[in-house]
Scaffold this motif. Structure first.
Motif, short mmCIF file in Angstrom:
data_model
loop_
_atom_site.label_atom_id
_atom_site.label_comp_id
_atom_site.label_asym_id
_atom_site.label_seq_id
_atom_site.Cartn_x
_atom_site.Cartn_y
_atom_site.Cartn_z
N TYR A 8 31.57 35.34 50.62
CA TYR A 8 32.27 36.40 49.88
C TYR A 8 33.66 35.95 49.45
O TYR A 8 34.08 36.20 48.33
CB TYR A 8 32.35 37.66 50.74
CG TYR A 8 33.11 38.79 50.10
CD1 TYR A 8 32.56 39.50 49.03
CD2 TYR A 8 34.36 39.16 50.55
CE1 TYR A 8 33.24 40.53 48.43
CE2 TYR A 8 35.06 40.19 49.96
CZ TYR A 8 34.49 40.88 48.90
OH TYR A 8 35.18 41.90 48.30
N ARG A 9 34.36 35.26 50.33
CA ARG A 9 35.71 34.81 50.00
C ARG A 9 35.70 33.75 48.91
O ARG A 9 36.61 33.66 48.12
CB ARG A 9 36.40 34.29 51.25
CG ARG A 9 36.80 35.41 52.18
CD ARG A 9 37.50 34.88 53.40
NE ARG A 9 37.97 35.98 54.21
CZ ARG A 9 37.82 36.05 55.52
NH1 ARG A 9 37.21 35.07 56.16
NH2 ARG A 9 38.27 37.07 56.20
N GLY A 12 33.87 35.80 45.61
CA GLY A 12 34.75 36.84 45.10
C GLY A 12 34.13 38.21 44.93
O GLY A 12 34.85 39.19 44.84
N THR A 13 32.82 38.33 44.89
CA THR A 13 32.19 39.64 44.75
C THR A 13 31.10 39.81 45.81
O THR A 13 30.47 38.83 46.23
CB THR A 13 31.55 39.83 43.37
OG1 THR A 13 30.50 38.88 43.20
CG2 THR A 13 32.57 39.67 42.25
N ASN A 66 36.03 32.29 34.87
CA ASN A 66 36.47 33.14 35.97
C ASN A 66 37.06 34.44 35.47
O ASN A 66 38.05 34.44 34.73
CB ASN A 66 37.53 32.41 36.81
CG ASN A 66 36.96 31.26 37.58
OD1 ASN A 66 35.79 31.28 37.92
ND2 ASN A 66 37.77 30.26 37.84
N ARG A 73 44.32 41.17 45.43
CA ARG A 73 43.13 40.41 45.79
C ARG A 73 42.64 39.58 44.62
O ARG A 73 42.27 38.41 44.79
CB ARG A 73 42.04 41.34 46.28
CG ARG A 73 40.77 40.61 46.59
CD ARG A 73 39.89 41.40 47.53
NE ARG A 73 38.64 40.75 47.75
CZ ARG A 73 38.46 39.65 48.45
NH1 ARG A 73 39.50 39.05 48.99
NH2 ARG A 73 37.28 39.12 48.62
N VAL A 77 42.33 35.55 44.48
CA VAL A 77 41.07 34.91 44.10
C VAL A 77 41.28 34.01 42.89
O VAL A 77 40.75 32.91 42.82
CB VAL A 77 39.98 35.98 43.83
CG1 VAL A 77 38.76 35.37 43.17
CG2 VAL A 77 39.60 36.68 45.12
N ARG A 78 42.08 34.46 41.94
CA ARG A 78 42.36 33.67 40.74
C ARG A 78 43.14 32.41 41.11
O ARG A 78 42.84 31.32 40.60
CB ARG A 78 43.13 34.51 39.73
CG ARG A 78 43.31 33.83 38.39
CD ARG A 78 43.89 34.72 37.30
NE ARG A 78 44.90 35.64 37.71
CZ ARG A 78 44.74 36.97 37.76
NH1 ARG A 78 43.60 37.51 37.43
NH2 ARG A 78 45.72 37.77 38.13
N GLY A 81 40.85 30.15 42.81
CA GLY A 81 39.91 29.63 41.83
C GLY A 81 40.49 28.51 40.99
O GLY A 81 39.75 27.69 40.43
N ARG A 88 40.00 24.38 47.73
CA ARG A 88 39.79 25.82 47.91
C ARG A 88 38.94 26.07 49.15
O ARG A 88 39.25 26.92 49.97
CB ARG A 88 39.11 26.39 46.67
CG ARG A 88 38.77 27.86 46.76
CD ARG A 88 38.16 28.42 45.49
NE ARG A 88 36.96 27.71 45.11
CZ ARG A 88 36.82 27.01 43.99
NH1 ARG A 88 37.82 26.91 43.14
NH2 ARG A 88 35.68 26.42 43.70
N ILE A 92 40.06 28.04 52.62
CA ILE A 92 39.34 29.24 53.05
C ILE A 92 38.81 29.06 54.46
O ILE A 92 38.95 29.95 55.31
CB ILE A 92 38.22 29.58 52.05
CG1 ILE A 92 38.84 30.11 50.76
CG2 ILE A 92 37.26 30.61 52.64
CD1 ILE A 92 37.85 30.29 49.63
#
Length: 162
Positions: A8-9, A12-13, A66, A73, A77-78, A81, A88, A92
């Motif tokens: 999820y991290r 992103g969705t 993206n 948030r 995420v951006r 990304g 990345r 994480i």
């Protein structure tokens, strides 16, 4: 749960994370006989999950790039990304998932010293991206305060003579 939150991290969705996690667990089930005990089971599961995420991200990036949002948030995420996939992922796993350096080194297939250097570079790149995102250009010179900050100079009179 840990695999889902990792996915999820990175994705992103929630819908993408569910899709990726389902495919990861299906792959783990069908490839369980291929596990060769050179690493721990957790490392193997994380590596499989990361490969599933990378496959999804490549597919999504080829399709539409993206998407971005206005809240914090979405900004994080951006910014994540914008980092290379390896950096990345390391950030994480280390900062959000709490993986140890030894486990991360096993996942990444490098030694611990190399991993620590990669984490340092990833944090530095993320910091620069965050400063740029918030309108601060890291190349802009700051006003000079001399060789030492004022708080250090005021405590000891000998520094004022420099």
């Amino acid at each position: 749960d840990r695999v889902f939150f990792l996915v999820y991290r990175i994705a992103g969705t929630a819908s993408a994370a569910e899709e990726i996690a389902q495919s990861v667990f299906a792959r783990l089930y069908f490839c369980l006989r291929a596990f060769d005990f050179r690493s721990t089971l957790a490392v193997w599961i994380y590596r499989t999950a990361l490969n599933g995420c990378f496959h999804y991200l490549r597919k999504r990036q080829a399709a539409d790039g993206n998407p971005g949002g206005a809240d914090r948030r979405a900004a994080v995420v951006r910014l994540l990304g914008a980092l290379p996939a390896e950096e990345r992922t390391l950030l994480i796993l280390r900062e959000l998932e709490g993986c140890s350096v030894a486990d991360l080194a096993a996942i990444a297939g490098t030694d611990e010293q190399t991993l620590v250097a990669k984490l340092w570079r990833a944090r530095k790149r993320l910091s620069k991206a965050a400063k740029k995102y918030h309108g601060f250009d890291h190349r802009t010179p700051r006003p000079s305060t001399g060789p030492w900050p004022a708080s250090c100079r005021s405590r000891n009179k000998r520094w004022e003579s420099l």
